[in-house]
Design a protein around this motif. Structure first.
Motif, PDB file in Angstrom:
ATOM      1  N   ASP A 109       0.780  -1.295   0.069  1.00 32.10           N
ATOM      2  CA  ASP A 109      -0.013   0.147   0.058  1.00 32.10           C
ATOM      3  C   ASP A 109       0.877   1.240  -0.110  1.00 32.10           C
ATOM      4  N   GLU A 110       0.051   2.590   0.088  1.00 33.74           N
ATOM      5  CA  GLU A 110       1.005   3.684   0.206  1.00 33.74           C
ATOM      6  C   GLU A 110       1.934   3.989   1.268  1.00 33.74           C
ATOM      7  N   ASN A 111       1.667   3.243   2.431  1.00 31.78           N
ATOM      8  CA  ASN A 111       2.786   3.241   3.437  1.00 31.78           C
ATOM      9  C   ASN A 111       3.800   1.933   3.366  1.00 31.78           C
ATOM     10  N   GLY A 112       3.994   1.321   2.317  1.00 35.74           N
ATOM     11  CA  GLY A 112       4.609   0.205   2.176  1.00 35.74           C
ATOM     12  C   GLY A 112       4.354  -0.966   2.900  1.00 35.74           C
ATOM     13  N   GLU A 113       3.021  -1.355   3.239  1.00 37.23           N
ATOM     14  CA  GLU A 113       2.721  -2.452   4.088  1.00 37.23           C
ATOM     15  C   GLU A 113       1.865  -3.494   3.026  1.00 37.23           C
ATOM     16  N   TYR A 114       2.465  -4.556   3.362  1.00 37.68           N
ATOM     17  CA  TYR A 114       1.901  -5.771   2.522  1.00 37.68           C
ATOM     18  C   TYR A 114       0.557  -6.014   2.821  1.00 37.68           C
TER      19      TYR A 114
ATOM     20  N   TYR B 183      -1.592  -1.087 -10.525  1.00 36.70           N
ATOM     21  CA  TYR B 183      -0.369  -1.146  -9.553  1.00 36.70           C
ATOM     22  C   TYR B 183       0.878  -0.615 -10.393  1.00 36.70           C
ATOM     23  N   TYR B 184       1.766  -0.321  -9.442  1.00 37.32           N
ATOM     24  CA  TYR B 184       2.902   0.133 -10.122  1.00 37.32           C
ATOM     25  C   TYR B 184       4.213  -0.416  -9.288  1.00 37.32           C
ATOM     26  N   ALA B 185       5.283  -0.547 -10.026  1.00 40.44           N
ATOM     27  CA  ALA B 185       6.595  -1.065  -9.640  1.00 40.44           C
ATOM     28  C   ALA B 185       7.029  -0.109  -8.518  1.00 40.44           C
ATOM     29  N   PRO B 186       7.540  -0.573  -7.532  1.00 44.40           N
ATOM     30  CA  PRO B 186       7.921   0.308  -6.450  1.00 44.40           C
ATOM     31  C   PRO B 186       9.438   0.925  -6.356  1.00 44.40           C
ATOM     32  N   LYS B 187      10.129   0.022  -7.439  1.00 40.90           N
ATOM     33  CA  LYS B 187      11.516   0.513  -7.619  1.00 40.90           C
ATOM     34  C   LYS B 187      12.192  -0.111  -8.879  1.00 40.90           C
TER      35      LYS B 187
ATOM     36  N   VAL C 229     -15.218  -8.601   4.291  1.00 42.48           N
ATOM     37  CA  VAL C 229     -16.032  -7.703   3.218  1.00 42.48           C
ATOM     38  C   VAL C 229     -15.331  -6.189   3.060  1.00 42.48           C
ATOM     39  N   ASN C 230     -14.309  -6.083   3.569  1.00 48.28           N
ATOM     40  CA  ASN C 230     -13.551  -4.945   3.588  1.00 48.28           C
ATOM     41  C   ASN C 230     -12.858  -4.660   2.148  1.00 48.28           C
ATOM     42  N   ASP C 231     -12.362  -3.292   1.602  1.00 47.26           N
ATOM     43  CA  ASP C 231     -11.634  -3.156   0.641  1.00 47.26           C
ATOM     44  C   ASP C 231     -10.294  -4.069   0.680  1.00 47.26           C
ATOM     45  N   ARG C 232      -9.636  -3.726   2.004  1.00 44.59           N
ATOM     46  CA  ARG C 232      -8.247  -4.333   2.344  1.00 44.59           C
ATOM     47  C   ARG C 232      -8.395  -5.001   3.288  1.00 44.59           C
ATOM     48  N   VAL C 233      -7.436  -6.047   3.336  1.00 45.57           N
ATOM     49  CA  VAL C 233      -7.095  -6.904   4.491  1.00 45.57           C
ATOM     50  C   VAL C 233      -5.855  -6.616   5.035  1.00 45.57           C
ATOM     51  N   THR C 234      -5.502  -6.024   6.260  1.00 49.49           N
ATOM     52  CA  THR C 234      -4.144  -5.685   6.517  1.00 49.49           C
ATOM     53  C   THR C 234      -4.067  -5.716   8.022  1.00 49.49           C
ATOM     54  N   PRO C 235      -3.083  -5.979   8.810  1.00 49.14           N
ATOM     55  CA  PRO C 235      -1.916  -6.797   8.050  1.00 49.14           C
ATOM     56  C   PRO C 235      -2.015  -7.889   7.425  1.00 49.14           C
ATOM     57  N   CYS C 236      -1.679  -8.274   6.085  1.00 46.53           N
ATOM     58  CA  CYS C 236      -1.812  -9.495   5.511  1.00 46.53           C
ATOM     59  C   CYS C 236      -1.181 -10.670   6.184  1.00 46.53           C
ATOM     60  N   ILE C 237      -0.032 -10.768   6.267  1.00 50.08           N
ATOM     61  CA  ILE C 237       0.930 -11.964   6.590  1.00 50.08           C
ATOM     62  C   ILE C 237       2.044 -11.391   6.981  1.00 50.08           C
ATOM     63  N   ASN C 238       2.933 -12.222   7.839  1.00 44.50           N
ATOM     64  CA  ASN C 238       4.100 -11.842   8.264  1.00 44.50           C
ATOM     65  C   ASN C 238       5.213 -12.475   6.976  1.00 44.50           C
ATOM     66  N   MET C 239       5.830 -11.442   6.556  1.00 48.72           N
ATOM     67  CA  MET C 239       6.536 -11.997   5.303  1.00 48.72           C
ATOM     68  C   MET C 239       7.682 -13.097   5.579  1.00 48.72           C
ATOM     69  N   GLU C 240       8.335 -12.675   6.723  1.00 40.74           N
ATOM     70  CA  GLU C 240       9.430 -13.930   7.167  1.00 40.74           C
ATOM     71  C   GLU C 240       9.123 -15.023   7.102  1.00 40.74           C
ATOM     72  N   GLY C 241       8.115 -15.455   7.716  1.00 38.41           N
ATOM     73  CA  GLY C 241       7.391 -16.945   7.843  1.00 38.41           C
ATOM     74  C   GLY C 241       6.070 -17.463   7.313  1.00 38.41           C
TER      75      GLY C 241
ATOM     76  N   VAL D 116      10.841 -10.886  -1.798  1.00 35.99           N
ATOM     77  CA  VAL D 116      10.953  -9.599  -1.978  1.00 35.99           C
ATOM     78  C   VAL D 116      10.180  -9.271  -3.538  1.00 35.99           C
ATOM     79  N   ASN D 117      10.202  -9.948  -4.416  1.00 33.57           N
ATOM     80  CA  ASN D 117       9.517  -9.896  -5.461  1.00 33.57           C
ATOM     81  C   ASN D 117       7.963  -9.962  -5.373  1.00 33.57           C
ATOM     82  N   GLN D 118       7.549 -10.747  -4.513  1.00 37.11           N
ATOM     83  CA  GLN D 118       6.013 -10.964  -4.337  1.00 37.11           C
ATOM     84  C   GLN D 118       5.593  -9.788  -3.842  1.00 37.11           C
ATOM     85  N   VAL D 119       6.131  -8.875  -3.495  1.00 40.06           N
ATOM     86  CA  VAL D 119       5.513  -7.622  -2.825  1.00 40.06           C
ATOM     87  C   VAL D 119       5.773  -6.373  -3.583  1.00 40.06           C
TER      88      VAL D 119
END
Length: 538
Positions: A401-406, A426-430, A446-458, A530-533
Motif C-alpha cells: 500500500d501507500e505506506n509500504g505495508e503488504y 498497480y505500480y513497480a516500487p523500484k 467484506v473490506n476493501d483491504r485486509v491488513t496486515p496480511c501476513i508476516n513476510m518472514e514466515g 521480495v518480488n512478491q511484494v
C-alpha cells in the motif's frame, strides 16, 4: 450414457440422473437396499478397500483402519493424511474412493457415469472446491461443475414447481456442514429473446464445520459419561472399542428420537450391561445452543439480503429430520416451511444442473455438436433454468500500500454475482526489478483491504482469523531490463463458474500474463518474498 448429480456428503452420499421424462431420480444402492452410500472407507488389506455401510460397521471393531467425515477435511490446511499398508491417502484421495464407489454402484445397474456435477457446501473456499473437483477426476469422472448444495436443492424444487417472482430460503443441515441460502425465482429474457426461468442466489451463509455430527458428539459425550459413572470408571479407562460402539449406538438412538419421546442405549462394559435412557427433551437441551447457532446464521443471512420477505423455506439435509430443527425454523417462519426431500434434493438438483450445462454446451456449439462434455444424448429439460451464483469468498492480489505495508487488495468481494471481473492498476516500487511474483489470496473479509496480511518472514497470517486468509496461487511476471519505478501494471481478477483467473498486463510493453489458478502451485516464499511484494497500489 447420461448426466449425473452427486451429493458428496459428510456422512452419506447419493447419485441422481434424469429419467426419460426429464425428471430427476435417485439411483439406488442395491448392495445396502438404500438410496444413499455411507461416506465411510475401510482399509481391510492392501488389496481390498471397502466403501459404504459395510465399512461403517467396522468402526466398532477396526476403527483404526476406518476413515469417515472426510468432507470436513478436504482442502483444509490442517487436514490429516492416512497411511495404510504402505500407502498414504490425503482427504482428496479418500473422497475419490467414495466417488469411485458411487460411480461403480451406478454402472453396475447399466448406467455410464461420465459427465457429473458434484455438490459442496456454499461456504467452501477455492481450495475446497478444487480438491472436490479433483476427487471426481481421480474417480474417473468428467466434472462439469461443483455447485453449492443449497443452490442444487433449490433447482430440484424449481424444476418441479417453478413459481414466478418467489423468494426462497434453503436451510440445509447435513451430516457435517450447514448452509443457509436465499434465492430468487423469476422469469427473464435471455440474449436470444426467449423467456427462461432464472434462479438467482441473493446471499448465503453458514458454517462448513457445523452439522449433524456435532449433535452426535453431544449425545456421545452424554452416554459415555453416564456409562463411566454407572461403572465407576474414568474416560481414560474406557477402551477404544467401547467408545466406537457408543458412537454407533448413539447415531441409531438419535434417529429413533425423531419419532419417539425416549429411547435407550445398551452398552456392555466389563461384562456388565449398562442401559442409558435418553429422552428427546434431554437431547434437545444438550444441543439447544447448536440449534441457536444455525438460527443466528439464518438471521445474519436475512440481514445481509436486506431483510427481504421470504416466501418459502426449504428444509434439506438429513439432519433436518430432527424435530428440534423443524420446530425452530417453523417458529421463525410460520406457515411457509416445506420439507424438500431432505436426503435427495441436493443430488437431484445437481442432476438437473448437469443436464442444463450439457444442453447449454450444445446450444453454444457452432457445428451443433457438444463442445466439452462427453455426453451426446442427455434428456432435455422442458423448462430450462438459468442459474446465477455468487462468490463464496473475496479475492485479490497481495500488494504494497501507500505506506509500504503488504496487504490484500480485495478486487472481488464476497457474495459478488458471478461471472465477475475487476481490473486495477498497480505500480513497480523500484527500478530494475527482474520479475514480480503476484500472489492471489482468498478471504472472508467484506473490506476493501485486509491488513496486515501476513508476516513476510514466515508466511504466518496476522489478519483476523475470521477473515480466513489463504494464498491460493501465484502469477509470475517477467520484466524487461531497465524497468523503471512507477511502471504500470493492470491486474484483472475474474471468477466464473467458481473458477478463478488472473491476468496482468505490463502497460509499457503491452505484454500480457495470465493463469487459471491451480491448487498445488509451488510458492517459494524464501526466494521470492521480495518480488512478491513488488507491485505497489497507486
Amino acid at each position: 450414457m447420461g448426466t449425473f448429480g452427486i451429493d458428496l456428503g459428510t456422512t452419506y452420499s447419493c447419485i441422481s440422473t434424469l429419467d426419460r421424462n426429464g425428471n430427476p431420480e435417485i439411483i439406488k444402492n442395491q448392495a445396502d437396499n438404500t438410496d444413499t452410500l455411507a461416506s465411510v472407507v475401510f482399509f481391510e488389506n492392501e488389496n481390498n478397500i471397502v466403501v459404504g455401510e459395510a465399512a461403517k460397521e467396522r468402526i466398532e471393531t477396526d476403527g483404526d483402519r476406518v476413515v469417515d467425515c472426510i468432507k470436513r477435511q478436504i482442502g483444509k490446511p490442517d487436514a490429516k493424511s492416512y497411511t495404510y499398508f504402505g500407502k498414504t491417502y490425503n482427504p482428496t484421495d479418500i473422497s475419490s474412493l467414495i466417488l469411485r464407489r458411487i460411480k461403480q454402484m451406478a454402472e453396475e445397474q447399466g448406467y455410464s457415469v461420465d459427465d457429473v456435477v458434484i455438490t459442496c457446501p456454499a461456504y467452501f473456499g477455492f481450495e475446497e472446491l478444487e480438491e472436490t473437483r479433483k476427487a471426481g477426476m481421480l474417480a474417473g469422472m468428467n466434472v462439469l461443475s461443483v455447485i453449492a448444495e443449497p443452490t442444487a436443492a433449490a433447482l430440484s424444487y424449481c424444476a418441479r414447481q417453478f413459481q414466478e417472482e418467489r423468494t426462497i430460503m434453503v436451510y440445509d443441515l447435513g451430516g457435517g456442514t450447514f448452509d443457509v441460502t436465499i434465492l430468487k425465482m423469476s422469469m427473464d429474457t435471455n440474449s436470444e429473446g426467449q423467456e427462461v426461468q432464472k434462479v438467482k442466489v441473493v446471499t448465503t451463509g453458514g458454517d462448513d464445520l457445523l452439522g449433524g455430527k456435532d449433535w452426535d458428539d453431544r449425545l456421545v459425550e452424554y452416554v459415555t459419561n453416564a456409562c463411566c459413572t454407572e461403572n465407576g470408571i474414568s474416560l481414560d479407562e474406557m477402551d477404544t472399542e467401547t467408545h466406537q460402539l457408543i458412537r454407533s449406538r448413539v447415531e441409531n438412538a438419535k434417529k429413533k428420537l425423531t419419532n419417539l419421546e425416549e429411547t435407550s442405549v445398551k452398552i456392555n462394559i466389563n461384562n456388565s450391561m449398562t442401559k442409558v435412557k435418553i429422552t428427546r427433551e434431554e437431547f434437545e437441551n444438550l444441543t439447544a445452543d447448536l440449534v441457536q447457532k444455525t438460527m443466528s446464521y439464518v438471521e445474519k443471512t436475512i440481514q445481509d439480503a436486506g431483510n427481504i420477505p421470504i416466501d418459502t423455506v426449504l428444509l434439506v439435509g438429513g439432519s433436518s429430520f430432527m424435530p428440534m430443527i423443524k420446530n425452530a425454523v417453523e417458529q421463525r417462519f410460520p406457515g411457509i416451511v416445506q420439507f424438500e426431500d431432505p436426503n435427495h434434493a441436493v443430488a437431484k438438483g445437481a442432476a438437473v444442473y448437469s443436464t442444463i450445462l450439457v444442453e447449454a454446451s450444445k446450444a453454444e456449439s457452432s457445428d451443433g455438436q457438444p463442445k466439452a462434455p462427453s455426453e451426446a444424448g442427455a434428456m432435455s429439460i422442458l423448462n430450462p433454468i438459468e442459474v446465477v451464483d455468487r462468490t463464496p469468498r473475496s479475492f485479490g492480489p497481495g500488494v504494497l500500500d501507500e505506506n509500504g505495508e503488504y496487504i490484500i487488495d480485495n478486487l472481488i468481494k464476497i457474495n459478488s454475482e458471478m461471472p465477475v471481473d475487476e481490473t486495477r492498476s498497480y505500480y513497480a516500487p523500484k527500478d530494475n526489478m527482474p520479475c514480480v511474483e503476484l500472489r492471489a489470496f482468498e478471504n472472508m473479509s467484506v473490506n476493501d483491504r485486509v491488513t496486515p496480511c501476513i508476516n513476510m518472514e514466515g508466511n504466518e497470517q496476522y489478519s483476523d482469523p475470521a477473515d480466513k486468509v489463504k494464498c491460493i496461487g501465484t502469477l509470475h511476471i517477467d520484466l524487461p531490463a531497465g524497468t523503471k519505478k512507477g511502471t504500470e501494471f493492470k491486474v484483472t481478477f475474474k471468477v466464473e463458474n467458481r473458477e478463478i483467473y488472473i491476468e496482468a498486463v505490463n502497460v509499457s510493453t503491452g505484454e500480457p500474463f495470465s493463469t487459471k489458478i491451480q491448487i498445488g502451485t509451488d510458492i517459494d516464499v524464501e526466494n521470492s518474498v521480495v518480488n512478491q511484494v513488488a507491485i505497489s497500489a497507486e
